[in-house]
Design an enzyme around this catalytic site. Sequence first.
Site, PDB file in Angstrom:
ATOM      1  N   ASP A 560       0.861  -1.181   0.000  1.00 36.98           N
ATOM      2  CA  ASP A 560       0.000   0.000   0.000  1.00 36.98           C
ATOM      3  C   ASP A 560       0.906   1.242   0.000  1.00 36.98           C
ATOM      4  OD1 ASP A 560      -2.256   1.588   0.344  1.00 36.98           O
ATOM      5  OD2 ASP A 560      -2.405   1.213   2.505  1.00 36.98           O
ATOM      6  N   GLU A 563       2.746   5.183  -3.816  1.00 41.02           N
ATOM      7  CA  GLU A 563       2.759   6.215  -4.893  1.00 41.02           C
ATOM      8  C   GLU A 563       4.098   6.944  -4.957  1.00 41.02           C
ATOM      9  OE1 GLU A 563       0.401   5.928  -2.504  1.00 41.02           O
ATOM     10  OE2 GLU A 563      -0.957   4.803  -3.783  1.00 41.02           O
ATOM     11  N   ASP A 637      -9.134   4.218  -1.664  1.00 37.54           N
ATOM     12  CA  ASP A 637     -10.058   4.582  -0.579  1.00 37.54           C
ATOM     13  C   ASP A 637     -11.362   5.182  -1.094  1.00 37.54           C
ATOM     14  OD1 ASP A 637      -7.987   3.707   0.913  1.00 37.54           O
ATOM     15  OD2 ASP A 637      -7.321   5.679   1.577  1.00 37.54           O
TER      16      ASP A 637
HETATM   17  C1  NOJ Z   1      -4.611   3.256   2.839  1.00 37.74           C
HETATM   18  C2  NOJ Z   1      -5.261   2.161   2.067  1.00 37.74           C
HETATM   19  O1  NOJ Z   1      -5.823   2.660   0.889  1.00 37.74           O
HETATM   20  C3  NOJ Z   1      -6.285   1.466   2.929  1.00 37.74           C
HETATM   21  O2  NOJ Z   1      -6.883   0.435   2.210  1.00 37.74           O
HETATM   22  C4  NOJ Z   1      -5.625   0.948   4.190  1.00 37.74           C
HETATM   23  O3  NOJ Z   1      -6.587   0.374   5.023  1.00 37.74           O
HETATM   24  C5  NOJ Z   1      -4.940   2.098   4.934  1.00 37.74           C
HETATM   25  N1  NOJ Z   1      -4.012   2.725   4.054  1.00 37.74           N
HETATM   26  C6  NOJ Z   1      -4.201   1.608   6.179  1.00 37.74           C
HETATM   27  O4  NOJ Z   1      -3.178   0.781   5.863  1.00 37.74           O
END
Ligand code: NOJ
Length: 987
Positions: A560, A563, A637
């Site tokens: 995650d 970017e 998200d």
């Molecule tokens: C951002 C991610 O997009 C999300 O899916 C994740 O739960 C959080 N980071 C925490 O790691």
Amino acid sequence: MLQLRGDSGPRWIAVLLLWAALCCLFVPAVTVKHENFKTCDQSGFCKRNRQFADAAAATSSWASPYTVDPATITFKDGELHATVLKTLQIGQEKVELPLTVTFLDSGVARVTLDEARRLKGDITLRHDSKARKERYNEAGKWALVGGLKVADGAALSETADEGYTKVFYGEGSKHQAVIRHAPFGIEFQRDGETQVKFNERGLLNLEHWRPKTEKPAEEKREGEEETKEEEKKEEIAGEDESTWWDESFGGATDSKPRGPEAIALDITFPGYDHVFGIPEHATGLSLKTTRGGDGAYSEPYRLYNADVFEYEMDSPMTLYGAIPFMQAHRKGSTVGVFWLNAAETWIDVVKAKSSANPLALGVKSHTDTQTHWISESGQLDVFVFLGPTPQDLTRQYGELTGYTAMPQSFAIAYHQCRWNYVTDEDVKDVDRKFDKHKIPYDVIWLDIEYTQEKKYFTWDPLTFVNPDKMGKQLDKSDRKLVVIIDPHIKNTDNYPVIDELKKKDLAVKNKEGNQYEGWCWPGSSMWIDCFNPAAISWWKGLFKYDSFKGTLPNTFIWNDMNEPSVFNGPETTMPKDNIHFGGWEHRDVHNLNGMTFHNATYQAIAERKKGELRRPFVLTRSFYSGSQRSAAMWTGDNLAEWSHLEASLPMILNQGISGFPFAGADVGGFFGNPSKELLTRWYQAGIYYPFFRGHAHIDTRRREPYIPGAPYTEIITQALRLRYQLLPVWYTAFREAHTTGAPIVRPNFYVHPEDERGFAVDDQLYIGSTGLLAKPVTKEGATSVDVYLADDQPYYDYFDYTRYQGAGTHTVSAPLEKIPLLMQGGHIIPRRDRPRRSSGLMKFDPFTLVVVLDKENAAKGELYLDDGETFDYEAGAYIHRRFAFDGKRSILTSTNAVPLGAKFTAKLEAYLKSMSKVRVEKVIIVGAPKAWKDKTEVVVMEEGAKESARRKTVAMEFHAGSGKQADWAIVRDPKVGIGRGWKIDFS
Ligand code: NOJ
């Protein structure tokens, strides 16, 4: 204090009530913080190039200042070289730009343009920068894996007109590149018709290097009038110096040591009304125009991978990943371009309509789609695809950037995630509850809280006391665990991972050349620089079982924030003047960053233990062209809102046609608590995401499928079972993606490229080549959906065989418990009907074949199977059957889809043996001919079976449908082997 006088009371109350009502209407919606992200106008190079475009459009005599020097043109072995000269207005100085046009064997052409002076390193950098001086030219090193064989047959045309160089290339020399010398431009033709034009509008703009000159103050004062006039002209021509050097945004200043260095080009698709691709944006599939007007965007589509918090719908704003591949489509033709550049990029799209000319017979109205590509740095490197079909495009793009990795079979089943399952006991409890409620799932996920204080490769000793035991419990039902590992490494004491990162000098550097420190989940952090081969080697070591203790062969990885997300960085990412391995500025490689990281993780998982040859599974948030070779992606998200459910479909369809089809969205929505109805509808849609995972933010309420209760839990369970029942279809579609680049879920235009009415349809999808057509419900309270049928084949409801026929829109009833899913006539759909706890437990289950007859009573289909785990399929260890129902002879056959011949290996033999008992337990014929109504048996013949079993009769039942329902027939247990050749005679 407000005094209310006698009679004014009620009026005031009314005003207050009205005020309160208005407030309710305008409750501040959860929305993206626009001020954190640049608009084109706030991004110097984008602004300059849009100004350049405006100046060109406003000047009737606009002449692009680029010409090919004819004396420099050479053509040898499929490659054309020349020098393009950029003439500067001031002083008529010329800047040399080496041009290469390569004609590839696949019929694709590649155009690169660089800057001689920067190539030689003959420039000076400001601010004592340690960065490289050349334009970045290594994006191909990361993105390309094949398809670069140069064409033997490409040849210069012998009848070239003066001022043009023409090259024939492609199969049968059907393609032609017409290179205009002055001004420089290229037209790409297929069968003599121009499909793609470069620099037609004269927007090519390669910002050559120039030193910063400080103008003496007096000079400006003396000729003030003149200077202003000059400045105005410069601004018009996109030469507005005010954004050439150090640029500030949101409190951060980018030192831009190389000054302005954008590369921009207009690319026109004449006669094309629709363009698709360039993910990732929360937009419809058919891209909108971006220069204002009714329903249009006013900003270009932006590609600058970023952690956009609470992103908004229907917006060209950038998101987490970037694939600069665009396809233009019209009836009879699909063409495209791949803009291989990893820097921040903006793309304007304009649809130029010309109306029919009533005086000129045959001049019809048509639309040209004009695009304008603007990247901040790097060389120009563009691939041109001339189709002519959508399938040609996905195949050729896949040849270059690689096809989707073949996933392990568990990876396409259901994943259960949330931020966070809080203890190992919690995980085991959720696992048990799924079983208790008889809900299938394959994978449970752990978000960042499992670590000790956000130190990756550790477990919180208080909450995850015995990860080993947890992993083993999951393994009992063949389930897996995915844990998150992010690229930011906590900068703290007593943490060997950061100590090594620092000591080995493997982190990204800041502009001074020191290890860059920023802020993310753990607080102060440093970022592994996966552009560095030494960093990749080190990373691989961290995942070994004896290093990352508590992980097992059934543990996989989620990458995650790659970017990369930097909470205190400009636009929540890294400063552009940071330096990566090789001396490249972050500016040059930004959009590649996420891919280098998940590639490294993929390699790490592949090598956890010597001799353990299992396909890795890695999920990534950030991506670039080529990410499909090693990861799945999700759309980040999203919000628990209907609009986000709706947007997930075009976004995932777009991923599919853009070469990265292993895609999904957080089921249920990440932020917020979905209503039970929304959650249910989201599961019913999520079963059609190639990557299917429920996920939720840490502040949300629990929402595992067993939580909402009756009737929701039952309805969600049915949806999940449908996904599991159709896993053979999904796996076969993945095989197709892996070998041909075809999307896994497909939009209407891809399946029906001639159906103009359906080109923009993006709210329904076909699964692989199966003719299964799904139309998820994405509207609150809906009890039906309108399904668009492009052709005149019969379509049947998946569950009750209601027949729909006729091109156009059909209303399909869809109360909450109903999933709108149709089967197009002409396909054979393989399923596994026995409900199990996980996909691993279905490995040896028998199959049902659903034969859906078309107008000619014919059908065909495929099934691909392998061990679902190892790489033995590469050595030919798989079953790939082709089923066909011959409508004239009424015979259903199973044959090998690919000849075994040379591929008959020991591994194949062993695999076939392991599958020898797996049989077809049911054949259902949908749309069965009336003539069968008195039929009670069929003849079954199987090759290789014992003599007694070779030819046998098996009972068949015929069912007459009522009302709009089709007739159908069923053969129970023909007992034919799934890996064998056989025939069932219905005549
Ligand atoms: C951002 C991610 O997009 C999300 O899916 C994740 O739960 C959080 N980071 C925490 O790691």
